[in-house]
Write a protein that holds these residues in place. Structure first.
Motif, mmCIF file in Angstrom:
data_model
loop_
_atom_site.group_PDB
_atom_site.id
_atom_site.type_symbol
_atom_site.label_atom_id
_atom_site.label_comp_id
_atom_site.label_asym_id
_atom_site.label_seq_id
_atom_site.Cartn_x
_atom_site.Cartn_y
_atom_site.Cartn_z
ATOM 1 N N SER A 1 0.499 46.264 39.242
ATOM 2 C CA SER A 1 -0.460 45.688 40.187
ATOM 3 C C SER A 1 -1.775 45.518 39.444
ATOM 4 O O SER A 1 -1.971 46.114 38.372
ATOM 5 N N SER A 2 -2.669 44.728 39.996
ATOM 6 C CA SER A 2 -4.014 44.664 39.426
ATOM 7 C C SER A 2 -4.729 45.973 39.764
ATOM 8 O O SER A 2 -4.236 46.780 40.562
ATOM 9 N N SER A 3 -5.896 46.150 39.196
ATOM 10 C CA SER A 3 -6.656 47.383 39.450
ATOM 11 C C SER A 3 -7.407 47.337 40.769
ATOM 12 O O SER A 3 -8.060 48.309 41.144
ATOM 13 N N ASN A 4 -7.324 46.224 41.491
ATOM 14 C CA ASN A 4 -7.896 46.199 42.835
ATOM 15 C C ASN A 4 -7.067 45.253 43.695
ATOM 16 O O ASN A 4 -6.158 45.710 44.384
ATOM 17 N N SER A 5 -7.347 43.980 43.663
ATOM 18 C CA SER A 5 -6.592 43.001 44.439
ATOM 19 C C SER A 5 -6.815 41.622 43.824
ATOM 20 O O SER A 5 -7.606 41.495 42.890
ATOM 21 N N TRP A 6 -6.129 40.631 44.359
ATOM 22 C CA TRP A 6 -6.313 39.265 43.853
ATOM 23 C C TRP A 6 -7.459 38.617 44.636
ATOM 24 O O TRP A 6 -7.266 38.052 45.710
ATOM 25 N N TYR A 7 -8.668 38.764 44.074
ATOM 26 C CA TYR A 7 -9.822 38.107 44.701
ATOM 27 C C TYR A 7 -9.651 36.597 44.594
ATOM 28 O O TYR A 7 -8.963 36.094 43.702
ATOM 29 N N SER A 8 -10.383 35.901 45.415
ATOM 30 C CA SER A 8 -10.306 34.441 45.373
ATOM 31 C C SER A 8 -10.842 33.888 44.053
ATOM 32 O O SER A 8 -10.490 32.770 43.672
ATOM 33 N N ASP A 9 -11.704 34.649 43.358
ATOM 34 C CA ASP A 9 -12.185 34.112 42.085
ATOM 35 C C ASP A 9 -11.333 34.528 40.883
ATOM 36 O O ASP A 9 -11.676 34.212 39.750
ATOM 37 N N ALA A 10 -10.221 35.211 41.128
ATOM 38 C CA ALA A 10 -9.245 35.433 40.044
ATOM 39 C C ALA A 10 -8.548 34.101 39.771
ATOM 40 O O ALA A 10 -8.310 33.322 40.689
ATOM 41 N N LYS A 11 -8.242 33.857 38.503
ATOM 42 C CA LYS A 11 -7.502 32.621 38.187
ATOM 43 C C LYS A 11 -6.058 32.832 38.635
ATOM 44 O O LYS A 11 -5.393 33.782 38.182
ATOM 45 N N LEU A 12 -5.567 31.948 39.470
ATOM 46 C CA LEU A 12 -4.212 32.132 39.983
ATOM 47 C C LEU A 12 -3.188 32.122 38.858
ATOM 48 O O LEU A 12 -2.213 32.879 38.897
ATOM 49 N N GLU A 13 -3.420 31.313 37.828
ATOM 50 C CA GLU A 13 -2.440 31.264 36.730
ATOM 51 C C GLU A 13 -2.361 32.643 36.048
ATOM 52 O O GLU A 13 -1.296 33.043 35.573
#
Lengths: 216, 361
Positions: B329-341
């Protein structure tokens, strides 16, 4: 002797995490003993600087840094009437805000608190601050420092645009631009043309002082 | 789930504690237009809850995630109160603001300027009807296909937000019994809420909310040991009594309280790489006791290249996966400013290199 120990007690109160009431009482006692308000203010700032160093060395926790900032604000409130007619000057004026697209303010608020306690005059523009508002503040409030904060990576794109806007507005050479926040790095600060980068609230004060020394 | 028992499953499980709605929409190629908040229930509009659950399940299925998180709902008929300038207020007294970029509601302030105001505020009722609407709806959608993680907010972290940081810290020093009492009351709420989440067939419990920042724990260690951790234990005990694992999420450098946490929880999420949390060190010291979840830097998902994320994910698998007990998992969550790729690359590497026995060069 008694006066010197009173001054020492005030300084220690910050590093020992004393109750706010105790610090207030010590300051009032010091004023009653005719200790100069400027000396008390400087003592407070020394205490705060010690707290900052201990925090950075991992000896104190964030809550202890924050309570020291709160105590410093309380001390400033008590001393303000005594200082109004004195010759004390602010170290400089800082306009600070979280850039547009970001509503996080904990880091910014902590930096504001630390800068104020260290002797800066701080104008807090709040959060989600547009480029126009930063420019307006740089023009109208005539600060020495424009400080920008963000927590979101997406807001870094907004931060990039502010230095060019300050240049377009003809105010860039009048201010030092400082940046900070979770995703900000020294490389990013250099890339966007900022004058300084603060890795945390304690560092921000040092960076602001250094930036103003370079300017003078 | 085999990995929760520190055994090697077929493949390293993958999940996220939250994915911001813009990414959910891109992943599922739908536009549900809903607003979400993993941090607080913002509506009792059940259709809106169903909509966000629907797109979440669609996305998690498409990604092949093995665990799906779900928080408790607000009570039937609940309507948020408003501040004098019209900002909505959640059940706990936090002012919440809508961030259009992430399509989420986030806590941004507090209505309390004095402890007495909190004492007079109607405290949320864990037994109110409708609390398990969301999780029951989620369970209907996923059946036994995906493990269901019931989410609660840590009482200390909740109190920190309820009062705004400055007031929380001030009252921590001026009114320590008040702050202690608030944390205990929120823990009481959580204890009851965890029971209800278990009754709604949660497969594990995740306790969200930060204990630390980059430099270390947010408050002195004695406060952790006297107040925060005993209340954490109360919640974990409820999960344990029902045979469920209890995972604690926290960002930041928790090394000073790690030894205490190991004796209370079954797993940790974040393993925040930006805060000196070393996955290899954790695995060596506590790999047989702690489920480790996270460590792919959320910041890097936003900033780094796909190739860098692939390397980082491989390293997490290489370090933490052998022997089981690891959830990618990521260290928090998939924020909207994370690159989806980047996010999808993390998953793809997880599938490619996460098969047991683990072979990562």
């Amino acid at each position: 002797m008694i006066l010197a120990s009173l001054v020492k007690e005030i300084q220690n109160a910050f590093t020992e995490g004393a109750q706010i009431e105790k610090v207030q009482s010590l300051v009032k006692k010091a004023l009653a003993e005719s200790i100069s308000p400027i000396e008390i203010m400087n003592t407070m700032r020394d205490g705060l600087a010690t707290v900052g160093k201990k925090y950075e060395q991992g000896e104190l926790f964030l809550s202890e840094l924050i309570i020291s900032g709160i105590m410093a604000q309380e001390v400033s409130n008590i001393l303000r009437p005594y200082l109004q007619n004195s010759e004390t000057e602010f170290l400089g004026k800082v306009v600070i805000g979280t850039v547009k697209g970001d509503i996080h303010d904990l880091g910014k608020n902590l930096v504001s608190m630390m800068l104020t306690s260290a002797g800066f005059q701080v104008i807090d523009l709040g959060v989600d601050v547009s480029q126009e508002k930063f420019v307006e503040a740089a023009r109208g409030d005539k600060p020495e420092v424009v400080a920008m904060s963000c927590l979101l990576t997406s807001a870094m794109d907004e931060m990039k645009l502010i230095v060019p806007r300050l240049e377009e507005a003809g105010v860039r050479n009048r201010v030092k631009v400082l940046v900070g926040g979770r995703p900000i790095t020294p490389d990013f600060a250099r890339e966007i043309g900022a004058d300084g980068y603060g890795k945390d609230a304690v560092d921000a004060v040092n960076v602001a002082r250094t930036a103003l020394k370079k300017a003078s | 789930m085999t990995t929760l028992e520190h055994k090697e499953p077929d493949c390293v499980p993958i999940t996220e504690l939250a994915i911001d709605p813009p990414h959910l929409e891109r992943i599922t190629q739908t536009q549900h237009g809903g607003e979400a908040s993993i941090q607080t229930a913002v509506t009792a509009d059940r259709r809106a809850e169903e909509a966000i659950n629907g797109v979440t399940v669609l996305a998690y299925r498409k990604l092949g995630f093995e665990i799906i998180p779900c928080a408790f709902s607000s009570p039937d008929g609940w309507v948020s109160s408003r501040t004098s300038d019209g900002a909505p207020v959640d059940e706990w007294g936090r002012v919440i603001s809508y961030d259009s970029r992430s399509m989420t509601w986030v806590p941004s302030g507090s209505i309390f300027s004095a402890p007495e105001q909190f004492d007079q505020f109607p405290f949320p009722d864990p037994h109110a009807s409708g609390r398990t609407f969301g999780i029951e709806d989620m369970k209907k959608r996923i059946g036994d296909e995906i493990a269901l993680a019931g989410l609660v907010k840590d009482p200390f972290a909740c109190a920190w937000e309820i009062f705004n940081v400055t007031n929380f810290v001030r009252w921590l020093y001026e009114r320590p019994n008040f702050v202690r009492h608030v944390i205990e009351r929120i823990a009481d709420f959580n204890v009851e809420m965890i029971k209800r989440l278990i009754d709604a067939q949660a497969d594990l419990i995740v306790c969200d909310g930060d204990y630390a920042e980059k430099m270390g724990p947010l408050v002195p260690l004695n406060f952790f040991r006297e107040v925060i951790l005993p209340n954490l234990r109360r919640q974990a005990d409820v999960a344990h009594k029902a045979g469920l694992k209890f995972i604690k999420h926290t960002d930041g450098n928790i090394n000073p309280i790690l030894h205490d946490l190991v004796s209370i929880v079954d797993g940790l999420h974040s393993i925040d790489p930006s805060a000196s949390m070393d996955m290899g060190d954790l695995k060596r010291r506590y790999g047989d006791k702690l489920i480790l979840m996270g460590n792919v830097s959320t910041d890097n998902l936003c900033r780094k290249s796909k190739q860098e994320i692939e390397q980082e994910t491989k390293e997490c698998i290489r370090t933490a996966a052998p022997g089981g007990g690891y959830i990618l998992s990521s260290s928090n969550s998939w924020y909207s400013d994370a690159k989806l790729e980047n996010c999808l690359a993390m998953v793809e590497i997880g599938r490619r290199y996460g098969r047991y026995p683990i072979h990562v060069n």
